[in-house]
Scaffold this motif. Structure first.
Motif, short mmCIF file in Angstrom:
data_model
loop_
_atom_site.label_atom_id
_atom_site.label_comp_id
_atom_site.label_asym_id
_atom_site.label_seq_id
_atom_site.Cartn_x
_atom_site.Cartn_y
_atom_site.Cartn_z
N ALA A 51 0.81 -1.22 0.00
CA ALA A 51 0.00 0.00 0.00
C ALA A 51 0.84 1.27 0.00
N GLY A 52 2.17 1.14 0.05
CA GLY A 52 3.03 2.31 -0.04
C GLY A 52 3.79 2.68 1.21
N ALA A 53 3.82 1.81 2.20
CA ALA A 53 4.58 2.11 3.42
C ALA A 53 6.06 2.29 3.10
N THR A 54 6.67 3.24 3.81
CA THR A 54 8.11 3.48 3.66
C THR A 54 8.89 2.60 4.62
N THR A 55 8.41 2.53 5.86
CA THR A 55 9.01 1.66 6.88
C THR A 55 7.92 0.93 7.64
N VAL A 56 8.26 -0.23 8.16
CA VAL A 56 7.36 -0.99 9.04
C VAL A 56 8.17 -1.46 10.24
N VAL A 57 7.68 -1.15 11.43
CA VAL A 57 8.28 -1.61 12.67
C VAL A 57 7.29 -2.51 13.37
N VAL A 58 7.72 -3.71 13.72
CA VAL A 58 6.86 -4.69 14.39
C VAL A 58 7.31 -4.85 15.83
N ASN A 59 6.38 -4.67 16.76
CA ASN A 59 6.69 -4.86 18.18
C ASN A 59 6.07 -6.16 18.67
N ASP A 60 6.91 -7.11 19.06
CA ASP A 60 6.45 -8.35 19.67
C ASP A 60 5.82 -7.99 21.01
N SER A 61 4.53 -8.31 21.17
CA SER A 61 3.75 -7.80 22.30
C SER A 61 3.16 -8.88 23.19
N HIS A 62 3.65 -10.10 23.06
CA HIS A 62 3.08 -11.20 23.84
C HIS A 62 4.05 -11.73 24.88
N VAL A 206 -3.43 1.29 5.41
CA VAL A 206 -2.34 2.19 5.02
C VAL A 206 -2.80 3.16 3.93
N GLU A 207 -3.59 2.68 3.01
CA GLU A 207 -4.08 3.56 1.94
C GLU A 207 -4.96 4.68 2.49
N ASN A 208 -5.58 4.44 3.63
CA ASN A 208 -6.51 5.43 4.22
C ASN A 208 -6.05 5.91 5.59
N TYR A 209 -4.76 5.87 5.84
CA TYR A 209 -4.26 6.13 7.20
C TYR A 209 -4.62 7.51 7.73
N GLN A 210 -4.82 8.48 6.86
CA GLN A 210 -5.14 9.83 7.32
C GLN A 210 -6.60 9.97 7.78
N GLU A 211 -7.40 8.93 7.55
CA GLU A 211 -8.82 8.97 7.94
C GLU A 211 -9.04 8.64 9.42
N PHE A 212 -8.01 8.13 10.08
CA PHE A 212 -8.16 7.70 11.47
C PHE A 212 -7.66 8.76 12.44
N LYS A 213 -8.33 8.87 13.57
CA LYS A 213 -8.00 9.90 14.55
C LYS A 213 -7.42 9.28 15.82
N PRO A 214 -6.39 9.90 16.38
CA PRO A 214 -5.81 9.38 17.63
C PRO A 214 -6.82 9.46 18.78
N ILE A 215 -6.71 8.52 19.70
CA ILE A 215 -7.56 8.50 20.89
C ILE A 215 -6.90 9.31 22.00
N LYS A 216 -7.64 10.27 22.55
CA LYS A 216 -7.15 11.10 23.65
C LYS A 216 -8.11 10.95 24.82
N TYR A 217 -7.66 10.35 25.90
CA TYR A 217 -8.51 10.18 27.06
C TYR A 217 -8.57 11.47 27.88
N LYS A 218 -9.69 11.65 28.56
CA LYS A 218 -9.89 12.83 29.40
C LYS A 218 -8.83 12.88 30.50
N THR A 219 -8.27 14.07 30.71
CA THR A 219 -7.28 14.25 31.78
C THR A 219 -7.85 15.19 32.85
N PRO A 220 -7.40 15.05 34.11
CA PRO A 220 -6.41 14.06 34.56
C PRO A 220 -6.92 12.64 34.37
#
Length: 275
Positions: A51-62, A206-220
């Motif tokens: 889809a046009g990614a320049t870099t991909v970083v994979v984090n092993d999370s298990h 990836v083709e539509n990555y700009q359509e998604f918005k970051p999640i910001k939880y209420k602070t404090p």
């Protein structure tokens, strides 16, 4: 224009995984399923680059975060492995990522889903709360990504976590690789169908990555953990700033989401030490 993709991959949500015998290093089927985990990562990597990614970083999370097979992993991607890591399952998302994906994910305790738990499993953590709401690893990690202004655009795992993720991010792209029957059984897609689904959904993400918005939880933000035993909460309560809510529940409040996360993560690691 560069597109930097971050992938967080867990194991319980991988197609074919239905039991802890498949997810722990001493389990009979573990080596087979870590290969499946690596292949699902490869499907997401392949789709990202297509889809046009320049870099991909994979984090092993298990678990130990040493599950992915480095020499089987698509060699175009970089791998983050080992633990503990400051950002846990989201390590690397703070390094100029444009979009993040969650692969192999699962539900929180108390919810229907394969091997549902949060962070350390029921032997340590009964429930994790964000602003008094019971929260899954996905919800926690969405906040970590959002702190660095990164959105999560795709989730793969069992049908329940995919549906649950849409409650937080309505337009997230879902890739349900298995339909939950109960905590220890599921109707799984074949390997080939799983890889095809993840690859195609990664392309769409990836083709539509700009359509998604970051999640910001209420602070404090207030983060709380209900531990399995009183002793775990006793020990964690030694940490300055930790509030004892009840015999098994502790909490920490901060204006800074990552500060609260690191305090809770360190508390969980401390609680997990045998005494």
């Amino acid at each position: 224009m560069s597109i930097n993709v971050h992938i967080s991959i867990d194991m319980e949500g991988v197609s074919g995984v239905v039991h802890t015998d498949q997810t722990g290093q001493k389990g009979y089927d573990y080596n087979m399923m870590r290969k499946a985990m690596t292949l699902e990562a490869n499907a997401a990597i392949e789709g990202s680059f297509e889809a046009g990614a320049t870099t991909v970083v994979v984090n092993d999370s298990h678990g130990s975060m040493r599950n992915l097979l480095p020499y089987m992993l698509d060699q175009r991607a970089e791998l983050i492995s080992g633990s503990p890591k400051p950002l846990g399952m989201m390590q690397g998302v703070d390094d100029n990522s444009d979009i993040s994906m969650c692969i192999g994910y699962h539900s929180r305790p108390g919810e229907k889903g394969i091997l549902s738990h949060t962070i350390r499993g029921s032997s340590v953590v009964q429930h994790f709360y964000i602003n008094d709401k019971p929260s899954s690893e996905f919800e926690i990690n969405a906040g970590i990504a959002g702190y660095y202004n990164v959105a999560i655009g795709m989730i793969a795992g069992d049908s329940d976590i995919v549906n649950d993720a849409k409650n937080l991010i309505p337009n997230i792209i879902g890739a349900p690789v298995k339909a939950t029957i109960n905590k220890f059984s599921a109707k799984n897609l074949s390997g080939n169908e799983t890889f095809k689904l993840i690859k195609n959904k990664a392309i769409e993400c990836v083709e539509n990555y700009q359509e998604f918005k970051p999640i910001k939880y209420k602070t404090p933000v207030k983060m709380s953990v209900e531990f399995t035993s009183d002793l775990m909460a006793d020990v964690v309560s030694f940490i300055p700033g930790i509030k004892r809510e009840s015999r098994q529940v502790i909490s920490f409040e901060s204006q800074d989401y990552i500060e609260a996360w690191k305090c809770m993560y360190a508390s969980i690691l401390l609680a997990g030490i045998p005494y």
